[in-house]
Design a protein around this motif. Structure first.
Motif, mmCIF file in Angstrom:
data_model
loop_
_atom_site.group_PDB
_atom_site.id
_atom_site.type_symbol
_atom_site.label_atom_id
_atom_site.label_comp_id
_atom_site.label_asym_id
_atom_site.label_seq_id
_atom_site.Cartn_x
_atom_site.Cartn_y
_atom_site.Cartn_z
ATOM 1 N N GLN A 157 -0.521 -8.822 14.542
ATOM 2 C CA GLN A 157 -0.077 -10.030 13.827
ATOM 3 C C GLN A 157 -1.022 -10.335 12.678
ATOM 4 N N TYR A 158 -1.271 -9.265 11.942
ATOM 5 C CA TYR A 158 -2.161 -9.338 10.794
ATOM 6 C C TYR A 158 -1.693 -10.393 9.799
ATOM 7 N N ASN A 159 -2.604 -11.233 9.387
ATOM 8 C CA ASN A 159 -2.315 -12.251 8.385
ATOM 9 C C ASN A 159 -1.040 -13.028 8.679
ATOM 10 N N ALA A 160 -0.902 -13.374 9.955
ATOM 11 C CA ALA A 160 0.257 -14.172 10.339
ATOM 12 C C ALA A 160 0.175 -15.475 9.569
ATOM 13 N N THR A 161 1.126 -15.710 8.704
ATOM 14 C CA THR A 161 1.010 -16.902 7.870
ATOM 15 C C THR A 161 1.377 -18.144 8.660
ATOM 16 N N PHE A 162 0.789 -19.226 8.217
ATOM 17 C CA PHE A 162 1.039 -20.479 8.883
ATOM 18 C C PHE A 162 2.517 -20.802 8.756
ATOM 19 N N VAL B 133 0.862 -1.178 0.000
ATOM 20 C CA VAL B 133 0.000 0.000 0.000
ATOM 21 C C VAL B 133 0.896 1.225 0.000
ATOM 22 N N ASP B 134 0.680 2.101 -0.953
ATOM 23 C CA ASP B 134 1.523 3.292 -1.124
ATOM 24 C C ASP B 134 2.996 2.923 -1.097
ATOM 25 N N GLY B 135 3.309 1.806 -1.702
ATOM 26 C CA GLY B 135 4.705 1.396 -1.824
ATOM 27 C C GLY B 135 5.221 0.593 -0.649
ATOM 28 N N GLN B 136 4.493 0.607 0.443
ATOM 29 C CA GLN B 136 4.936 -0.128 1.632
ATOM 30 C C GLN B 136 4.432 -1.561 1.574
ATOM 31 N N HIS B 137 5.291 -2.509 1.973
ATOM 32 C CA HIS B 137 4.840 -3.897 1.976
ATOM 33 C C HIS B 137 3.847 -4.109 3.103
ATOM 34 N N LEU B 138 2.658 -4.574 2.732
ATOM 35 C CA LEU B 138 1.588 -4.739 3.705
ATOM 36 C C LEU B 138 1.576 -6.171 4.229
ATOM 37 N N THR B 139 1.514 -7.120 3.298
ATOM 38 C CA THR B 139 1.450 -8.511 3.717
ATOM 39 C C THR B 139 1.701 -9.419 2.531
ATOM 40 N N GLU B 140 1.998 -10.681 2.851
ATOM 41 C CA GLU B 140 2.116 -11.696 1.822
ATOM 42 C C GLU B 140 0.912 -12.610 1.969
ATOM 43 N N ALA B 141 0.127 -12.703 0.921
ATOM 44 C CA ALA B 141 -1.093 -13.497 0.994
ATOM 45 C C ALA B 141 -0.889 -14.838 0.314
ATOM 46 N N VAL B 142 -1.142 -15.917 1.040
ATOM 47 C CA VAL B 142 -1.174 -17.258 0.459
ATOM 48 C C VAL B 142 -2.646 -17.643 0.481
ATOM 49 N N SER B 143 -3.259 -17.710 -0.683
ATOM 50 C CA SER B 143 -4.718 -17.781 -0.718
ATOM 51 C C SER B 143 -5.198 -18.199 -2.102
ATOM 52 N N ASP B 144 -6.514 -18.256 -2.248
ATOM 53 C CA ASP B 144 -7.098 -18.427 -3.577
ATOM 54 C C ASP B 144 -6.949 -17.145 -4.390
#
Ligand SMILES: NC(=O)C1=CN([C@@H]2O[C@H](COP(=O)(O)OP(=O)(O)OC[C@H]3O[C@@H](n4cnc5c(N)ncnc54)[C@H](O)[C@@H]3O)[C@@H](O)[C@H]2O)C=CC1
Ligand SMILES: NC(=O)C1=CN([C@@H]2O[C@H](COP(=O)(O)OP(=O)(O)OC[C@H]3O[C@@H](n4cnc5c(N)ncnc54)[C@H](O)[C@@H]3O)[C@@H](O)[C@H]2O)C=CC1
Ligand SMILES: NC(=O)C1=CN([C@@H]2O[C@H](COP(=O)(O)OP(=O)(O)OC[C@H]3O[C@@H](n4cnc5c(N)ncnc54)[C@H](O)[C@@H]3O)[C@@H](O)[C@H]2O)C=CC1
Ligand SMILES: NC(=O)C1=CN([C@@H]2O[C@H](COP(=O)(O)OP(=O)(O)OC[C@H]3O[C@@H](n4cnc5c(N)ncnc54)[C@H](O)[C@@H]3O)[C@@H](O)[C@H]2O)C=CC1
Lengths: 373, 373, 373, 373
Positions: free
Chosen positions: B357-362, A217-228
């Motif tokens: 701990q938003y979206n703390a990945t497994f 978001v706005d260039g900042q790393h927010l999260t890594e999503a492992v998902s569908d």
């Protein structure tokens, strides 16, 4: 012009979009409940009517749709003979209607009329996926939709409200999407962004494997999503796919971006709501086991491979949707009865209750006798 | 001044709140990512320093807190001898500090300093529950909080940033609440509204029965809630009680109201996000089996009986919270390293990751050997 | 006898509970869809009727309830003159009815009849909170409830089904709760456990602070909950408070314990479902800022202070609830029409659809004309 | 043998599955916390060892996997020279290992050893998708998985536990799936059902449109789902796809079916938990706009068109997974330290905490100094 907000706006032909600088500095006002929604001021005079060209959009060619188009054309020929009427280039376009082709050099359209379901409005928006959209007057063919204010039987009344300058609009925010390759170079030859009304959705599609997406978001790393997949939605789209994926319901007059995960492998991936000024980038992880199909308002447009990304922002070109309240006349006793002036009736509250059955309370209805069970 | 938004603002003593008309017409700008947050412009000159009075707020009197206050006072006496220092009226207030009493005729405060947890900031806000709040500089005593930018050990650096006019603020939206009796008459003698920073929560408390609350938005009936209660939250409060009740996480620079139900007897009560221009009224149903205790930022303030109501709106007096980035110097290599200018560092992204701990990945961490299990 | 399961059971007077050893070794059979629910085999002979004593339970004394009781009594006097009828000890008990007092030395009851809402069945269960419960025949006074199979107008038919040994039961699991003080000593003088039908709920009540509860399963530390509270629910209770707090819907013929948090300060506290063999202990954390009120099926029973705990297990005494299908006669054309034999009609599927409006799909109903909006 | 339950079981070669009638009448006992998990009683004698044939299953051929297989083979050759070792038919199978082909006429296997991640166990299960599965001993290659009790470095100890008859198993329930065409005729030529360990998932895949699925339980119509898809999961699978879709976490020793929707267009589609005796049928609606891909434990197996269906039930052949506690020796001081006997250690509680970071509480960790931020 405030995107996504109900504000009084003067609508001059071809000015239904904000200039880049206007939008940056434009405001979402702290309007009070008594503030009326924007009038669609057509400034038509006898010599120069405001609506000179209409584009009719429909997806199906069922009998009711064909009949409705006929009635429209008859009405227009009779009451507004000088208005040019256009239709997409299809084999079976109505007689006496000119062909309209989107893109550069397209004929200027002053009003879009849609006949069909919510998908027809999404389709209309996609015809103007680059640049601004004219005001849209949407007719349902008999089933209520979320984005469908008018029943087709009311078409004459609705149309005349527009011609008489009584129509008000809700500027529904759109999202503008830019695609980048692994090296960060803009993908696509025209250099233009693609705009959507509901959402951009990344999904593993028929890959058996989850994908890995880095969200910024706005260039900042927010999260890594492992998902569908992930959805970036407008407030309008918050009642579409995002809702199904667990997202909150956001009022369409708010300017905001909603980030909703689709089946994340995480217990703690809560939907996020960002200000419309945010820019959200979704990049397929370099080691993602699956690529991601990109759906723009439900239409698959791209497949993003590891390293590729899409950047999503509020578009400069919201979509002006004509309100149902536009055609409620002040003397309408039923509307009056509810104490609502034309500007105050909020279709949205009614829609989340009637269509989404929002907070449908558990029934304590009179018990049916056993024999009738 | 845009409430809840990061915008460049000129801050003159005693002008840290917007006039009613300013706020109505004020804008939540379509700022770009590069837009810097507002400088807290103190306009201090040698003859007239901008910060003339400081209020120190703490809830606990533990040793570390007492020591911290001592260090503060020593620092101020040395470097800013003309600044008056205030404290709430309590038995054990520090020496050489003047007593401050909230309410009408209260001494004007130019800066609030809080020492403690998030609850201490909420308490500071509640001291200014009526009217405007001065800028708040918040120090944590060693545990990270969501609203706590500074570690107490950094106090000198932080304080000097403020005195030198380098501080930037995030205007966090507050809610203003008005209570009405069964007949719709305003309750409370002072006629002033009560403002909160996190949320207004209605809850059945220790009643065994659910309560019934009618929710209205801009005067329109939205829904009838049969539940433990309802929360109207700011974006700031979206990570507090609303989050626990299942609400979305809303960025604090967005101006919005979040309506989140607490344990509703319904499968279909999804959280709602409204524009900050909305007014939400919660009225206890005439036949509700339970009354509802009202918590303002966690403090029980009223009990509403059937027929009574509270109306919640965006307050005209957001709370200016001094940003952590204020004291990051441009040459700070670590911050630079991340490519973030002082205005871009967004504590919030870090906080939802580190604290929530938003979206703390497994985990797929290296397996511990069995013998070490 | 399998608790919570639909199985063919032979019901002899006073044998409607399992012995400890029976229950331990009892089975939840892999029944197939065609397996009929258990007949409530009364073994009545002319000389020795199976139902010799009935307890009538009602909470309200409204006109319809009083009338219904009168009709019951008349029916019983006429057709079953030797049956003794009991009622709780209240000022206004019906004439010709004996007073019944719960607890040790209580008169043996062969059948409980409830008149009222779901709460009346919960109350009936609480009268037998220690030890076994007789079969329960529940009548609704006109509003559908989740636990209410019969409409009061069908009382004669329902009653005769029971007397004729045609009734089938669903054994609804109950939970047995034991309270312990800080030192781990059992609290309460009678040494007997308290049984519930829906749930045990711990809640901060009107304390402004969250409480901290350590949850253990089979002695193992599971998690530390910082929240408004925790619920341990039966499958029956899964549609009550647990549902409101976000829990799954569990079929009442499954034997299981559901642990659902109430507004936890965590993004990752998902409801858990345990086998009925599990024992769950909830202990208030030593440093919890709030104590926890304990609600047993909605009735506040205890307040647990830091260090105190409650242990919850499947009770040995499930509650035999007479099924609606009991009184459907095979020749009943409507029931037949749906192709359901008496044993197959599952009230539960109907109830989650009709009462909870489970998965109420979004409407695409014919659009109301605008003028009728 | 109780599927999915921890019960004392005598395991004789080739008897690791229940006969149909055994299973129907088998019990899920009300075991107490002190009940030990079932010993894998091998009854080996000098003349007739219980484990005569081992199947090694791996998906990847990375260096660590190859090395591990070598060590295994060396160990077996040295200590159990008469044991036959098999491997799937692949180009690169280890030397001295016999090829094993699944299906009718397959060589009898007494023990399956998996080397890899959770997916490797799922793959092993799929090799025995028809009929019974031998006990499975699973080794992780260094990353923790949910279904992976042993670290590969512990292989000798683990293997000897099994050979010495000290191993205990958790019978993890499997689902058996039967496919039907529009006319209700069983699809597939072999007439055998396909069994899964995690779940059967129906998904629209890359179709842009939602599909419509009618769900039936025990022949009764439960609901019509308009969604991305539906999942029928085992308790084991409740921490896999179902969890991502919002389902509850169900302890694997419970016998139950979990029905979880994937992105349903409904506000009120809560996950459902059914007893293992239920049969769930999912039929693609006749007018569904999309067909549904069927994933069996993550592998796409079928595409169901409108009118076609799948029926899911508890399989008669649960999968016996050897517990980690099997190799904990009583004198192990660390395990003892926790007060857990070999039978009580529950890997599952540890796993949901360590791997899923269940209820990870918000941090109040010592604040990092600003300069270190
Ligand atoms: N699982 C889901 O809920 C999925 C939803 N979609 C949605 O479908 C949209 C495309 O729509 P169609 O072309 O009509 O496809 P469609 O014919 O498959 O219909 C999708 C449904 O969504 C409704 N819908 C569309 N926009 C809406 C809005 N803003 N608020 C409430 N309801 C809305 C339509 O009325 C229709 O019932 C996409 O933009 C996406 O939002 C797409 C895929 C999956
Ligand atoms: N079940 C729940 O989650 C409940 C939450 N609360 C919250 O507690 C607040 C009052 O706080 P205290 O006086 O400190 O009470 P408290 O000492 O009971 O602490 C509440 C917790 O919430 C945290 N918190 C407060 N505001 C926050 C924010 N905006 N974002 C993230 N975390 C935040 C605090 O750091 C603390 O950990 C209320 O405004 C309400 O939001 C109050 C009751 C129940
Ligand atoms: N926020 C919530 O949802 C709360 C729910 N409750 C529930 O209320 C129950 C006590 O009930 P009453 O004495 O009647 O109190 P009540 O008169 O306050 O009613 C609670 C509601 O729950 C319904 N209900 C009760 N048991 C049910 C079940 N097993 N499945 C579906 N619906 C059910 C009742 O029909 C009634 O509508 C408690 O056991 C608890 O489960 C209690 C407090 C809060
Ligand atoms: N959005 C999602 O969460 C999706 C999940 N899946 C799951 O993946 C499984 C197939 O696994 P792989 O072949 O390894 O595919 P994969 O390599 O794509 O991995 C799926 C992930 O699920 C984990 N997993 C598998 N079974 C599990 C269980 N019972 N409990 C907890 N975690 C588990 C694996 O360790 C791995 O991290 C399917 O059975 C399905 O449950 C499949 C598609 C989407």
């Amino acid at each position: 012009l405030g995107s996504g907000s109900l504000c009084r706006a003067s609508w001059l032909a071809n000015e239904w979009s904000a200039s880049k600088s206007e939008l940056r500095h434009a405001s979402k006002r702290y309007t009070t409940a008594s503030t009326a929604p924007p009038l669609l001021n057509l400034h038509s005079t006898d010599s120069s009517p405001a609506v000179k060209s209409i584009l009719i959009v429909n997806k199906l060619r069922t009998k009711p749709v064909i009949d409705a188009i006929e009635s429209f054309l008859t009405h227009l020929r009779t009451h507004h003979p000088r208005v040019r009427v256009f239709h997409e280039d299809r084999k079976d376009i109505p007689q006496d209607v000119e062909v309209w082709r989107p893109g550069e050099g397209a004929e200027k359209i002053d009003l879009v009329i849609t006949l069909g379901g919510d998908g027809t409005i999404l389709h209309a928006s996609s015809l103007f996926r680059v640049g601004a959209v004219p005001p849209v007057l949407s007719f349902s063919m008999g089933t209520l939709g979320f984005l469908l204010p008018f029943h087709v039987d009311d078409f004459a009344k609705a149309l005349e409200s527009v011609f008489q300058g009584k129509a008000t609009v809700l500027y529904r925010m759109r999202l503008s999407c830019t695609f980048f390759d692994k090296e960060g170079r803009k993908m696509g030859n025209d250099g233009e962004d693609w705009q959507v009304m509901n959402e951009v959705a990344l999904h593993r599609g028929s890959s058996p494997h989850l994908n890995t997406i880095d969200a910024f978001v706005d260039g900042q790393h927010l999260t890594e999503a492992v998902s569908d997949g992930l959805i970036v939605s407008t407030p309008t789209g918050s009642t579409a796919y995002s809702l199904s994926a667990g997202g909150p319901i956001v009022h369409p007059s708010l300017s905001a971006l909603v980030l909703t995960p689709i089946c994340p492998r995480s217990l703690s991936f809560r939907p996020l709501v960002f200000p419309a000024s945010s820019s959200i980038t979704l990049r397929i992880g370099e080691r993602s086991r699956a690529s991601a199909g990109v759906s723009m308002d439900g239409q698959v447009s791209h497949v993003l491979s590891p390293g590729e990304s899409v950047t999503v922002r509020a578009s400069l070109h919201p979509i002006p949707c004509i309100n149902r309240s536009s055609i409620s006349e002040p003397e309408d006793p039923e509307v009056q009865g509810e104490g609502a002036g034309p500007g105050k009736e909020d279709d949205w509250v009614r829609d989340i209750n009637n269509l989404l059955q929002y907070n449908a309370t558990f029934r304590s209805k009179a018990l049916l006798r056993h024999s009738r069970t």
